[in-house]
Design an enzyme around this catalytic site. Sequence first.
Site, PDB file in Angstrom:
ATOM      1  N   HIS A 200     -11.565   1.256   3.956  1.00 51.83           N
ATOM      2  CA  HIS A 200     -10.528   0.341   3.505  1.00 51.83           C
ATOM      3  C   HIS A 200     -11.142  -0.650   2.525  1.00 51.83           C
ATOM      4  O   HIS A 200     -12.274  -1.101   2.705  1.00 51.83           O
ATOM      5  CB  HIS A 200      -9.943  -0.383   4.723  1.00 51.83           C
ATOM      6  CG  HIS A 200      -8.857  -1.357   4.379  1.00 51.83           C
ATOM      7  ND1 HIS A 200      -7.815  -1.042   3.553  1.00 51.83           N
ATOM      8  CD2 HIS A 200      -8.655  -2.651   4.757  1.00 51.83           C
ATOM      9  CE1 HIS A 200      -7.007  -2.087   3.452  1.00 51.83           C
ATOM     10  NE2 HIS A 200      -7.507  -3.077   4.161  1.00 51.83           N
TER      11      HIS A 200
ATOM     12  N   ASN B 145       0.847  -1.194   0.000  1.00 50.71           N
ATOM     13  CA  ASN B 145       0.000   0.000   0.000  1.00 50.71           C
ATOM     14  C   ASN B 145       0.878   1.237   0.000  1.00 50.71           C
ATOM     15  O   ASN B 145       1.749   1.392   0.853  1.00 50.71           O
ATOM     16  CB  ASN B 145      -0.909  -0.013   1.240  1.00 50.71           C
ATOM     17  CG  ASN B 145      -2.027   1.001   1.146  1.00 50.71           C
ATOM     18  OD1 ASN B 145      -1.809   2.144   0.743  1.00 50.71           O
ATOM     19  ND2 ASN B 145      -3.223   0.596   1.512  1.00 50.71           N
TER      20      ASN B 145
ATOM     21  N   ASP C 254      -5.642  -8.657   1.320  1.00 51.62           N
ATOM     22  CA  ASP C 254      -5.730  -7.412   2.082  1.00 51.62           C
ATOM     23  C   ASP C 254      -4.371  -6.734   2.042  1.00 51.62           C
ATOM     24  O   ASP C 254      -3.515  -6.951   2.897  1.00 51.62           O
ATOM     25  CB  ASP C 254      -6.147  -7.714   3.520  1.00 51.62           C
ATOM     26  CG  ASP C 254      -6.481  -6.451   4.310  1.00 51.62           C
ATOM     27  OD1 ASP C 254      -6.248  -5.348   3.774  1.00 51.62           O
ATOM     28  OD2 ASP C 254      -6.967  -6.561   5.440  1.00 51.62           O
TER      29      ASP C 254
ATOM     30  N   CYS D 264      -5.339   1.000  -1.266  1.00 49.24           N
ATOM     31  CA  CYS D 264      -5.960  -0.304  -1.050  1.00 49.24           C
ATOM     32  C   CYS D 264      -7.050  -0.563  -2.078  1.00 49.24           C
ATOM     33  O   CYS D 264      -7.267  -1.711  -2.498  1.00 49.24           O
ATOM     34  CB  CYS D 264      -6.509  -0.408   0.363  1.00 49.24           C
ATOM     35  SG  CYS D 264      -7.723   0.870   0.760  1.00 49.24           S
TER      36      CYS D 264
END
Length: 1113
Positions: free
Chosen positions: A452, A200, A469, A205
């Site tokens: 997010h 990131n 993630d 994201c």
Amino acid sequence: MTAMDPPAPNEQEDEDMLVPRSDLVEGPQPMEAPEATGNTAGSQPEEDPQTAKFTWRVENFSRLNVKKLYSGIYELGDYKWRILIFPKGNNADYLSMYLDVGDSTTLPYGWTRYAHFSLAVVNQVHSKYSVRKETQHQFNARENDWGFTSFMPLSELYDPSRGYLVNDTCVVEAEVAVYKAMDPWLYDSKKETGFVGLKNQGATCYMNSLLQTLYHIPYFRKVVYHMPTNVNDMPSASIPLALQSLFYKLQYSDNSVATKELTKSFGWDTYDAFLQHDVQELNRVLCEKLEEKMKRTVVEGAIQQLFEGHHINYIDCINVDYKSSRKESFYDLQLDVKGCRDVYASFDKYVEVEHLDGDNKYHAEQYGLQDAKKGVLFVDFPPVLQLHLKRFEYDFVRDIMVKINDRYEFPLQLDLDRDNGKYLSPEADRRVRNLYTLHSVLVHSGGVHGGHYYAFIRPTLSSQWYKFDDERVTKEDMNKALEELYGGEEETNPGINNTPFRFTKHSNAYMLVYIRESDKHKIMCNVDEKDIAEHLRERLKREQEEKEQKKKEKAEAHLYTVVKVACDEDFAWQIGRDVFFDLVDHDKVRSFRVQKLMPFNNFKEEVAKEFGVPVQFQRFWLWAKRQNHTYRPNRPLTHLEESQTVGYLRDLSNKVQNAELRLFLELELGLDLRPIPLPVRTTDDILLFFKLYDPEKEELRYAGRLFVNGTGKPADILTKLNEMAGYASDEEIELYEEIKFEPTVMCEHIDKRSTFRSSQLEDGDIVCFQKSVQGSKRRRCPDVPSFFEYRHNLQVIHFRSLEKPKEDEFCLQLSKLDTYDEVVGRVAHQLGVDDPSKIRLTSHNSYSQQPKPNPIKYRGVDNLFDMLLHYNQTSDILYYEILDMPLPELQGLRTLKVAFRHATNNEMEIYNIRLPKESTVADVLSDLRMKAELSHPNVELRLLEVFTHRIYKIFPSSENIESINDNYWTLRAEEIPEEEKNLGPHDFLIHVYHFMNEENQNQMKIQNFGEPFLMVIREDEILAHVKIRVQKKLHVPDEEFSKWKFAFVAQGRADYLQDSDILFSHFQSLQRSGIYVAWEQYLGLEHSDNSPKRSIGANQYRPSHEKAVKIYN
């Protein structure tokens, strides 16, 4: 031991993560979780957490006079927490809020705690408008608080009408779930799952989740690999190559992959990396850009083959034989969440038939107003079906965007042929089986102000799901994952008081990707190295080898140190070229990587080989950083110190961990330039370094060094200095001590009659000398202090054409003290422009990364520094224009951009009207009359102010043009129709605008488009007569015009009209009431805007403060 070349300046590993820079506020800065980025512990572990909900009522909120405020301690089992807020913001115009470990100072060394939590400011009037943000974090001693610097705008919080402050009390909530400690550094995504994540960059994201989804569609990956790229291309300048490189690394790397090359290829800078965008909007922009890049290549049309489907918008009259339809393409479908329990309910709503009857009848060509059915049916679905779930909607009552967290289910298998193909149009190919399998789910966690993104993906369509993630990839249980992604609420237990409460799930599905079963074998194809261009494989393998070598060196770094050795040769080469202050740039001297345990005497042998100087002729000095931030040779090493190890000397000279050992090698050369024995140094000797300045050439060079006796005087060495400079022995020279250069220059004259000691000179000091200044000739830098001041203010300025504000065109090194004339003179010379006054410069806005709206006036600033300053930020960018006349003349004129439609070809053209500032609108129209093609020489003209497809002003002919702002408004000139010239008492001039009624969308209903115009209506004129005149004016074909609806629009609401309605009465009643505002009440022409190919759905969910996604290259 390895001798190393000086590294390139500013060398940095590509995979370094960008982090925002912020100032400290009274001690340690709270940690920011813009959208729960890579610092989180990733997927939640399997065990049940301990959960609790805390509520904190902050009274007298607006009267708080503290920068930060802690709540009391809240206990959750054995854990203690508290909430930290910055009522006036933490260096931002937002409320800042964090979750803090309440007992961090008393916890044992090495403690760690993992929590998933949400923070909220409760709306005490309407709880559904509460602002809530959710994230997760691995707390430890270094990061004992985590949260949001930009939680919500202070303007909203302090607005009493919003409901967040009631009786000056703010209610803050925290919902916390604590899991057993996890060590994120020990987790290996590749080892555990076979996949790697993406790093990131700050707030990327949303991009990472989309890239992972696209990568795991193998056919898409294969298409990207087959896009033509060149061996000489650079990934940072080529979107295809950057995407190929990224996909290759995702496929073959063992570690998480950086995305900086890709975002650079987009034309993004650091500012863009910290802006969060809508994932679906990025999907559209990226696919459109790839379509463009694929044209005229072997993969042209591949994006359409994967993602493009078609549907038909139809209107079917009930009582007459008339049907209208229009076929449109789509790349994704936007499905309603609110009021729908699952995907099927959304599709039912999508194709729901609307009945046009009563006041809402359809105007059918040749048949007039008719009852009709209106709807949408699908002609075909694409192999890869992307469904965008409308989780955000506009609340008209509150005038804000809100997130819909309602429970919404979606099946693993989606049958779009259900109920005998009720979603399909009659012309659909029924032989195609529209049975789809869920491939991936993109998730949004958080609220409308931020959050997010992450993705759940089935890479092989097996029963095993994976969570991507950012950097962390984990295996997930299918049933548990789906249940979490449906959203809604769940009942949980806080653990200590056994009182259940409802826990809203702020993480829910935002975008679904399905793959059609009949195309699965094609889409889920095999992709291997044969699909990857050889030059790309070679480039990436080479990068991997270099990375492995760096990794090896890093692993062994604790055994080695770097020794940098500078000598007179370096001073002579660098001073006056790369260095003007101090003596040397240590990054450009010879460097050695040696083991810390190596005896220094052995190291001297290595130096002897490298420099060709025998050990007995070497004397090493340690460098020291002084309090004034200069760096000078401080003292020679003793014989005892030279018997120690290199590591010992590094620690002796430097308190900073992992710092290098820096040495000055003193050596003497004979007349034959061979090393000779060093002079014996007494306790009274001082080692001084000398620089020579030539004021005529404005040049500085290294002259040499001398040992001087501390009790001696500078007058004793003048002859020697003249010899070093090549001057006559009796030349008059002036001496200056170079003391410091940061934050300001300090260079003082040396009294030649005082002793060196009394002048406070010591080892390592620098003395600059020059010929005594004689005569009255003016020079920019007549002496050493003025030259240093000039050099201190030098800066490399990046110049960009105002027409291409993203691209550096050339660079110039200028002094911040340079005058306006000097700056434009240098720019003119660089551009080959004879007259510098034809150069106009514009400053840079450091916050928006765009040119300022107004250019710099001729001699409107004193110097370059004023040009670069923007509030408290200093830029290094300027924009230039080459004018067709000198700027002083131009500034006496006003240039307006005026749009005018040609009388013959009906094309709109923009004219630049340039007139003296004291001119009027009548002068503008007069000038335009000579340039534009008119229907008649004597026709009358008028000037209008147009904005957002509405006419806001008709300019009086006497108005001065200096007050007209055409930066944000469009100026439009037009011929005045004959019917408007002599309005009678029963005539009325109205505004007529095109609009779409976006009743199926969740933003503003009325959306204007096209070109607005004015029209005269008569007191007794019915709409049917007005429509005839409108059609004739706009030249609309009968078939198209029959689909148009007419409405009286006031205050954002449309009142649909019948052909028999008297239009004048609607406007007259408002005018009498005193609330008539011309541009707000108008005759609306409702019809489709046929200009865009695709819907604007991605943009309509973006909050008003959010910047649109753009890919520039």
